[in-house]
Structure formats: structure tokens, C-alpha cells
Design a protein around this motif. Structure first.
Motif, PDB file in Angstrom:
ATOM      1  N   LYS A 284       4.575   6.806  15.177  1.00  0.00           N
ATOM      2  CA  LYS A 284       3.298   6.249  15.518  1.00  0.00           C
ATOM      3  C   LYS A 284       2.556   5.096  14.319  1.00  0.00           C
ATOM      4  N   GLY A 285       2.670   5.800  13.381  1.00  0.00           N
ATOM      5  CA  GLY A 285       1.980   5.159  12.167  1.00  0.00           C
ATOM      6  C   GLY A 285       3.154   4.206  11.393  1.00  0.00           C
ATOM      7  N   ASN A 286       4.372   4.208  11.910  1.00  0.00           N
ATOM      8  CA  ASN A 286       5.378   3.374  11.177  1.00  0.00           C
ATOM      9  C   ASN A 286       5.554   3.961   9.820  1.00  0.00           C
ATOM     10  N   PHE A 287       5.677   5.124   9.506  1.00  0.00           N
ATOM     11  CA  PHE A 287       6.000   5.665   8.376  1.00  0.00           C
ATOM     12  C   PHE A 287       6.876   7.007   8.426  1.00  0.00           C
ATOM     13  N   SER A 288       7.217   7.574   7.411  1.00  0.00           N
ATOM     14  CA  SER A 288       8.299   8.773   7.361  1.00  0.00           C
ATOM     15  C   SER A 288       8.033   9.532   6.219  1.00  0.00           C
ATOM     16  N   LYS A 289       8.338  10.902   6.462  1.00  0.00           N
ATOM     17  CA  LYS A 289       8.461  11.844   5.316  1.00  0.00           C
ATOM     18  C   LYS A 289       9.122  11.403   4.177  1.00  0.00           C
ATOM     19  N   ASN A 290      10.284  10.605   4.088  1.00  0.00           N
ATOM     20  CA  ASN A 290      10.765  10.116   3.008  1.00  0.00           C
ATOM     21  C   ASN A 290       9.876   9.123   2.148  1.00  0.00           C
ATOM     22  N   GLU A 291       9.003   8.332   3.015  1.00  0.00           N
ATOM     23  CA  GLU A 291       8.040   7.445   2.160  1.00  0.00           C
ATOM     24  C   GLU A 291       6.985   8.502   1.366  1.00  0.00           C
ATOM     25  N   VAL A 292       6.836   9.472   1.903  1.00  0.00           N
ATOM     26  CA  VAL A 292       6.009  10.426   1.284  1.00  0.00           C
ATOM     27  C   VAL A 292       6.473  10.904  -0.196  1.00  0.00           C
ATOM     28  N   VAL A 293       7.568  11.231  -0.104  1.00  0.00           N
ATOM     29  CA  VAL A 293       8.281  11.560  -1.280  1.00  0.00           C
ATOM     30  C   VAL A 293       8.341  10.476  -2.276  1.00  0.00           C
ATOM     31  N   GLN A 294       8.888   9.160  -1.658  1.00  0.00           N
ATOM     32  CA  GLN A 294       8.811   8.056  -2.735  1.00  0.00           C
ATOM     33  C   GLN A 294       7.771   7.821  -3.244  1.00  0.00           C
ATOM     34  N   GLY A 295       6.587   7.565  -2.466  1.00  0.00           N
ATOM     35  CA  GLY A 295       5.202   7.382  -2.892  1.00  0.00           C
ATOM     36  C   GLY A 295       4.752   8.140  -3.844  1.00  0.00           C
ATOM     37  N   LEU A 296       4.790   9.388  -3.659  1.00  0.00           N
ATOM     38  CA  LEU A 296       4.705  10.473  -4.974  1.00  0.00           C
ATOM     39  C   LEU A 296       5.355  10.140  -6.189  1.00  0.00           C
ATOM     40  N   LYS A 297       6.655   9.779  -6.054  1.00  0.00           N
ATOM     41  CA  LYS A 297       7.382   9.487  -7.201  1.00  0.00           C
ATOM     42  C   LYS A 297       6.995   8.166  -7.783  1.00  0.00           C
ATOM     43  N   ASP A 298       6.646   7.047  -7.186  1.00  0.00           N
ATOM     44  CA  ASP A 298       6.179   5.823  -7.432  1.00  0.00           C
ATOM     45  C   ASP A 298       4.745   6.099  -8.351  1.00  0.00           C
ATOM     46  N   LEU A 299       3.807   6.619  -7.539  1.00  0.00           N
ATOM     47  CA  LEU A 299       2.420   7.013  -8.216  1.00  0.00           C
ATOM     48  C   LEU A 299       2.624   7.500  -9.502  1.00  0.00           C
ATOM     49  N   GLN A 300       3.538   8.656  -9.735  1.00  0.00           N
ATOM     50  CA  GLN A 300       3.658   9.039 -11.011  1.00  0.00           C
ATOM     51  C   GLN A 300       4.324   8.244 -11.972  1.00  0.00           C
ATOM     52  N   LYS A 301       5.108   7.267 -11.644  1.00  0.00           N
ATOM     53  CA  LYS A 301       5.985   6.275 -12.344  1.00  0.00           C
ATOM     54  C   LYS A 301       4.687   5.123 -12.796  1.00  0.00           C
ATOM     55  N   LEU A 302       3.937   4.920 -11.934  1.00  0.00           N
ATOM     56  CA  LEU A 302       2.977   3.815 -12.082  1.00  0.00           C
ATOM     57  C   LEU A 302       1.865   4.457 -13.035  1.00  0.00           C
ATOM     58  N   ARG A 303       1.722   5.709 -12.928  1.00  0.00           N
ATOM     59  CA  ARG A 303       0.590   6.583 -13.907  1.00  0.00           C
ATOM     60  C   ARG A 303       1.273   6.618 -15.196  1.00  0.00           C
ATOM     61  N   GLU A 304       2.325   6.784 -15.178  1.00  0.00           N
ATOM     62  CA  GLU A 304       3.126   6.794 -16.734  1.00  0.00           C
ATOM     63  C   GLU A 304       3.368   5.353 -17.253  1.00  0.00           C
ATOM     64  N   GLY A 305       3.116   4.456 -16.430  1.00  0.00           N
ATOM     65  CA  GLY A 305       3.366   2.930 -16.936  1.00  0.00           C
ATOM     66  C   GLY A 305       4.675   2.326 -16.975  1.00  0.00           C
ATOM     67  N   SER A 306       5.670   3.279 -15.885  1.00  0.00           N
ATOM     68  CA  SER A 306       7.231   2.952 -15.973  1.00  0.00           C
ATOM     69  C   SER A 306       7.394   1.859 -15.133  1.00  0.00           C
ATOM     70  N   ILE A 307       6.435   1.614 -13.963  1.00  0.00           N
ATOM     71  CA  ILE A 307       6.736   0.467 -13.114  1.00  0.00           C
ATOM     72  C   ILE A 307       5.513  -0.027 -13.139  1.00  0.00           C
ATOM     73  N   LYS A 308       5.485  -1.502 -12.778  1.00  0.00           N
ATOM     74  CA  LYS A 308       4.413  -2.437 -12.907  1.00  0.00           C
ATOM     75  C   LYS A 308       4.062  -2.733 -11.319  1.00  0.00           C
ATOM     76  N   LYS A 309       4.676  -2.623 -10.490  1.00  0.00           N
ATOM     77  CA  LYS A 309       4.314  -2.788  -9.126  1.00  0.00           C
ATOM     78  C   LYS A 309       5.124  -2.193  -8.141  1.00  0.00           C
ATOM     79  N   ARG A 310       4.322  -1.854  -7.140  1.00  0.00           N
ATOM     80  CA  ARG A 310       5.142  -1.139  -5.947  1.00  0.00           C
ATOM     81  C   ARG A 310       5.658  -2.197  -4.990  1.00  0.00           C
ATOM     82  N   PRO A 311       7.182  -1.965  -4.583  1.00  0.00           N
ATOM     83  CA  PRO A 311       7.760  -2.817  -3.703  1.00  0.00           C
ATOM     84  C   PRO A 311       7.387  -2.879  -2.458  1.00  0.00           C
TER      85      PRO A 311
END
Length: 118
Positions: free
Chosen positions: A91-118
Motif C-alpha cells: 500500500k505504501g509502495n515500499f518494501s523490506k528490502n528498502e528498509v535494509v538498504q535504507g539502514l545501510k545508506d543511513l550508516q554510510k551517510l553518517r560515516e561520510g561515505s556517501i554524499k546523496k541518497r539515490p
């Protein structure tokens, strides 16, 4: 009852209301910052099934201020999403895979490894 007793009760009631007023003033919206407001916004959007919008707001805040506190707010957001059903995600056009990826991206962003979320 004597009048002294009644006056003491009235004074104590006045003191209670005065204390409550001061405490409510301390919770002024003007005094809140994004770290106070972000969890409220994410919760509201999650309840409305607007997971993508909530995630976008989370990453906008994380990009502005990549700190441990916002990362923690993000982890709580994703933790909440992990309890959603597949039907809720659909219903929300989302998935559990996006949750897992979001957690990874959040950590990378915090660590300064990535600049922007795709």
C-alpha cells in the motif's frame, strides 16, 4: 474547617497550577529543533503509510546534519517499519528490502561515505 486550612489548600492548588504552566511553557514549539520534530514527522507519515516521504525527509535531515542522534532517529524509524506487513508495504509502495538498504545508506551517510541518497 478553619480558614487557615482552606487558605493552605488554595495556595497549594495555586502552586500546582503555576508549576504546570511553567512546565508547559518549557515545551514550547519555538524551542524545538529538527531533532525534536523529526521523530514526530516520521511517526505521522508512517501511520499514514507514507514511507517513501518519511524516508526522504529523514535523509534530507541526515544530509544537513549527519550526526549520531539523527542516525538513531532513523534506526528507530526503520525498526518500526520492520513490523509492517507485506500488505502495508504494498500500500505504501515500499518494501523490506528498502528498509535494509535504507539502514545501510543511513550508516554510510553518517560515516561520510556517501554524499546523496539515490
Amino acid at each position: 474547617m478553619n480558614s487557615d486550612y482552606i487558605l493552605r489548600i488554595i495556595e497549594s492548588i495555586g502552586a500546582i497550577f503555576s508549576k504546570q504552566k511553567k512546565e508547559s511553557e518549557a515545551l514550547s514549539i519555538e524551542a524545538m529543533d529538527e531533532k525534536d520534530i523529526l521523530p514526530i514527522i516520521l511517526k505521522r507519515l508512517t501511520l499514514e503509510g507514507k514511507y517513501n516521504k518519511a524516508e526522504n525527509i529523514l535523509f534530507e535531515e541526515m544530509e544537513k546534519n549527519p550526526c549520531e542522534e539523527i542516525e538513531s532517529i532513523g534506526k528507530e524509524f526503520y525498526k518500526t517499519l520492520l513490523f509492517k506487513s507485506d500488505e502495508d508495504f504494498a500500500k505504501g509502495n515500499f518494501s523490506k528490502n528498502e528498509v535494509v538498504q535504507g539502514l545501510k545508506d543511513l550508516q554510510k551517510l553518517r560515516e561520510g561515505s556517501i554524499k546523496k541518497r539515490p
